[in-house]
Each structure stands twice: as C-alpha cells, then as structure tokens.
Design a protein around this motif. Sequence first.
Motif, mmCIF file in Angstrom:
data_model
loop_
_atom_site.group_PDB
_atom_site.id
_atom_site.type_symbol
_atom_site.label_atom_id
_atom_site.label_comp_id
_atom_site.label_asym_id
_atom_site.label_seq_id
_atom_site.Cartn_x
_atom_site.Cartn_y
_atom_site.Cartn_z
ATOM 1 N N LEU A 1 0.297 1.459 5.712
ATOM 2 C CA LEU A 1 -0.486 2.562 6.255
ATOM 3 C C LEU A 1 -1.114 3.457 5.193
ATOM 4 O O LEU A 1 -1.938 4.313 5.509
ATOM 5 N N GLY A 2 -0.780 3.260 3.923
ATOM 6 C CA GLY A 2 -1.447 3.988 2.841
ATOM 7 C C GLY A 2 -2.687 3.311 2.318
ATOM 8 O O GLY A 2 -3.305 3.771 1.352
ATOM 9 N N ALA A 3 -3.131 2.236 2.968
ATOM 10 C CA ALA A 3 -4.187 1.384 2.425
ATOM 11 C C ALA A 3 -5.495 2.114 2.161
ATOM 12 O O ALA A 3 -6.215 1.793 1.203
ATOM 13 N N SER A 4 -5.841 3.094 2.974
ATOM 14 C CA SER A 4 -7.152 3.734 2.850
ATOM 15 C C SER A 4 -7.340 4.437 1.511
ATOM 16 O O SER A 4 -8.473 4.656 1.077
ATOM 17 N N ALA A 5 -6.252 4.788 0.832
ATOM 18 C CA ALA A 5 -6.368 5.535 -0.431
ATOM 19 C C ALA A 5 -6.940 4.702 -1.567
ATOM 20 O O ALA A 5 -7.487 5.261 -2.525
ATOM 21 N N TYR A 6 -6.829 3.388 -1.496
ATOM 22 C CA TYR A 6 -7.173 2.545 -2.645
ATOM 23 C C TYR A 6 -8.661 2.255 -2.752
ATOM 24 O O TYR A 6 -9.155 1.934 -3.840
ATOM 25 N N GLY A 7 -9.382 2.320 -1.652
ATOM 26 C CA GLY A 7 -10.801 1.990 -1.689
ATOM 27 C C GLY A 7 -11.076 0.555 -2.061
ATOM 28 O O GLY A 7 -12.137 0.238 -2.632
ATOM 29 N N ALA A 8 -10.144 -0.337 -1.766
ATOM 30 C CA ALA A 8 -10.286 -1.747 -2.136
ATOM 31 C C ALA A 8 -11.365 -2.423 -1.300
ATOM 32 O O ALA A 8 -11.468 -2.186 -0.089
ATOM 33 N N ARG B 1 12.222 6.718 11.887
ATOM 34 C CA ARG B 1 13.373 6.376 11.043
ATOM 35 C C ARG B 1 13.309 7.015 9.654
ATOM 36 O O ARG B 1 14.335 7.324 9.064
ATOM 37 N N PHE B 2 12.102 7.140 9.068
ATOM 38 C CA PHE B 2 11.925 7.471 7.648
ATOM 39 C C PHE B 2 11.103 8.745 7.455
ATOM 40 O O PHE B 2 9.973 8.680 6.984
ATOM 41 N N PRO B 3 11.594 9.913 7.783
ATOM 42 C CA PRO B 3 10.762 11.119 7.641
ATOM 43 C C PRO B 3 10.179 11.293 6.244
ATOM 44 O O PRO B 3 8.997 11.631 6.106
ATOM 45 N N ARG B 4 10.982 11.056 5.210
ATOM 46 C CA ARG B 4 10.501 11.307 3.842
ATOM 47 C C ARG B 4 9.376 10.370 3.440
ATOM 48 O O ARG B 4 8.467 10.754 2.692
ATOM 49 N N LEU B 5 9.403 9.130 3.928
ATOM 50 C CA LEU B 5 8.395 8.161 3.519
ATOM 51 C C LEU B 5 7.050 8.386 4.191
ATOM 52 O O LEU B 5 6.066 7.750 3.813
ATOM 53 N N PHE B 6 7.003 9.271 5.172
ATOM 54 C CA PHE B 6 5.738 9.521 5.854
ATOM 55 C C PHE B 6 5.170 10.896 5.529
ATOM 56 O O PHE B 6 4.480 11.503 6.331
ATOM 57 N N GLN B 7 5.433 11.335 4.280
ATOM 58 C CA GLN B 7 4.797 12.556 3.805
ATOM 59 C C GLN B 7 3.281 12.402 3.878
ATOM 60 O O GLN B 7 2.741 11.403 3.438
ATOM 61 N N GLY B 8 2.606 13.409 4.428
ATOM 62 C CA GLY B 8 1.157 13.336 4.509
ATOM 63 C C GLY B 8 0.654 12.363 5.550
ATOM 64 O O GLY B 8 -0.476 11.869 5.446
ATOM 65 N N HIS B 9 1.458 12.101 6.573
ATOM 66 C CA HIS B 9 1.060 11.111 7.581
ATOM 67 C C HIS B 9 -0.212 11.510 8.326
ATOM 68 O O HIS B 9 -0.888 10.661 8.911
ATOM 69 N N GLU B 10 -0.578 12.790 8.266
ATOM 70 C CA GLU B 10 -1.786 13.244 8.955
ATOM 71 C C GLU B 10 -3.041 12.574 8.410
ATOM 72 O O GLU B 10 -4.066 12.500 9.099
ATOM 73 N N GLU B 11 -2.980 12.063 7.174
ATOM 74 C CA GLU B 11 -4.137 11.420 6.556
ATOM 75 C C GLU B 11 -4.329 9.965 6.989
ATOM 76 O O GLU B 11 -5.379 9.383 6.710
ATOM 77 N N ILE B 12 -3.332 9.376 7.610
ATOM 78 C CA ILE B 12 -3.443 7.965 7.981
ATOM 79 C C ILE B 12 -4.545 7.823 9.030
ATOM 80 O O ILE B 12 -4.486 8.441 10.096
ATOM 81 N N PRO B 13 -5.572 7.002 8.762
ATOM 82 C CA PRO B 13 -6.703 6.930 9.692
ATOM 83 C C PRO B 13 -6.449 6.071 10.923
ATOM 84 O O PRO B 13 -7.233 6.086 11.866
ATOM 85 N N GLY B 14 -5.372 5.306 10.921
ATOM 86 C CA GLY B 14 -5.068 4.407 12.030
ATOM 87 C C GLY B 14 -4.380 3.170 11.506
ATOM 88 O O GLY B 14 -3.994 3.099 10.334
ATOM 89 N N LEU B 15 -4.199 2.193 12.359
ATOM 90 C CA LEU B 15 -3.586 0.936 11.929
ATOM 91 C C LEU B 15 -4.392 0.313 10.797
ATOM 92 O O LEU B 15 -5.624 0.425 10.755
ATOM 93 N N ALA C 1 0.786 -1.230 0.000
ATOM 94 C CA ALA C 1 0.000 0.000 0.000
ATOM 95 C C ALA C 1 0.821 1.283 0.000
ATOM 96 O O ALA C 1 0.275 2.341 -0.302
ATOM 97 N N GLN C 2 2.118 1.230 0.359
ATOM 98 C CA GLN C 2 2.950 2.401 0.645
ATOM 99 C C GLN C 2 2.653 2.901 2.069
ATOM 100 O O GLN C 2 1.747 2.432 2.747
ATOM 101 N N ALA C 3 3.439 3.887 2.508
ATOM 102 C CA ALA C 3 3.417 4.295 3.916
ATOM 103 C C ALA C 3 2.298 5.274 4.258
ATOM 104 O O ALA C 3 1.901 5.361 5.423
#
Length: 316
Positions: free
Chosen positions: A86-93, A120-134, A50-52
């Motif tokens: 943690l990027g799973a919510s974007a896909y609407g699967a 560890r990975f600041p760049r990979l968590f761009q837009g982390h505010e959108e992550i709805p949870g686990l 899903a990506q981060a």
Amino acid sequence: MAKQFASHGDLEEKTVSFTEIGEGLYAFTAEGDPNSGVIIGDDSVLVVEAQATPRLARKVIESIRGVTDKPISHLVLTHFHAVRVLGASAYGAGEIIMSDAARAQVAERGQEDWDSEFGRFPRLFQGHEEIPGLTWPSLTFRDRMTVWLGNRRVDIFQPGRAHTAGDAVVWVPDQEVMFTGDIVEYHSACYCGDGHFGDWGRTLDRIMAFDPAAIAPGRGDALLGRDMVAKAVANTRDFVDSTYRPVARIAAGGGTIEQAAAAVRAECDPKFGDYAIYEHCLPFNIGRAWDEARGIDTPRIWTAERDRMMWDLLQK
C-alpha cells in the motif's frame, strides 16, 4: 488476562538497517518489520516491496538516495498483503509488477486484507491517510519474467506456493542474490494465515537449488553467506513444519482446534517464542493449519471480524 490484540502493544519505532548484500544490492530491514529490497542497475533502480504506507516508503527512498540518485523505474511486489503493497504510490515507478496470481488475490481479497491488517498493525500504518487505494500492478506475469536494468539482469519468478498462492521471488544472477519476500524469514515468525503448509517445503527446496550467496528475507536481518542462508531456510522450514504437524495430528484424531493450539504451543514456544510477531501470528497460523488439515486448499479470507474471533478463541 487476555493478551493485547495482534500487534497493538508494539508501538516502539524500530531501528532501520540498510545493508549491502551484493554489488548495488541492498536490504532495508527494521528489527522484524517488513523488509524491502533495492537493486541498482545502470540507469535506474528496482525496489522489492513497497511498505504499508507512503510515509514508510519514504524511509526506504531516503536510504536509496544515500547510495544513488538514479530514478526508481520498477517496483516488484512479491505478494498481495497490505503491509507490502500500500506504500507503492510514493515510488513513482513506471512499472509495478506482480504475478498473475497475486493480482487475482488483490481483486479477490485485497480490501478485506487491508482492513484486517490495519486493525492488527497500528504502528505499520502510520500516515495511512495518504494511501490512494488498493495497489494494482501495471504489469503481471505467469511463472517468470526478466527485467533488464541496462546490462543488469533481474529474474522474477514463482517458485511455488508458500506464504501465499501468488508468491514471487527476485533473483539477481550476476551476484547470486535473491529477494524472497515472506517465503523465508530470519528470527521472525512466519505468517501462515494465507499460506500453503504442504507446499512450503518444496518451495524452499526450489529456492535453495539456486544456491544463493545472500538472501534478503521478508523479515529479519539480511542473510549474508551461504551458511547463514542455509540456516535461515532450515529454520523457516522448521517453523512451518512445527506449526502444521501438531495441528494435523490433532485434526486426524478428532480433536478440537483448542487442543491443536495447545499442541502447537508445546512444540513451538520453546523454539520460537522470542521471535518477532510470534504471538501475533499464532492464532492465524493455527486457524489456517486447521483448515488445511481438514482439506481446505484455498485459504479463507481474513476479515477484521474473523481476526478477532480467532484471537479470542486461541490467544488467551
């Protein structure tokens, strides 16, 4: 001078590639960042990894929309790590699929892993505010399952422990193509902090028994052709063995973890020192190898605090 912690110095955007690795099959890669895979069926699309964050997931979706307008019906997550799920919510699967073991690891250590990887990975968590949870799966399996995308068969199974205890791979038999997650890497260090060194080689053997014509690895370029597949799998095996062997030798001789780290550097730096995330992974890999060599079968949970402690101890 102490090295910057983990990937804090890695701030440059990576060039994305979207490579066709079989008919209707694609690998989304970005210069050593986590990869995703795409499987286009008759009526819908299955995505692997899903990506981060949802923001990064939308880059995958943008690439998908360049080749098909079919809806994304399934998302397969090969293991529990935050940068994968943690990027799973974007896909609407409609279905989010994990192995039973991977779901159990989300429950056991998902939040700690999120906190750890975020640090560890600041760049990979761009837009982390959108992550709805686990990220939780809607569907799990033990050992193996099959998804039909119309007439296209997609097999999802656990070949054995390697990068984590819950690793799954995705096999598309009509094209003899496999999506391996982080069990196989290409010109990228293997992250072994939650790994099982003693099992990893046997798991690679099970993957090679399928004789894949192509592989989308966890990190690095798509592996096109059986020769490239064989070389990448052999290189992954060498990385894992070259990390564990010196640590096991030092542990058996009553040495210290610092001595083990020096021994790993002596063996691995000349071969793998220029690989993506090599320095990042090194202390965490040594920490897990040290535990396994001393009989600790289940990897200890990495926390942000433990990350810093191991880094300060071993990455000088």
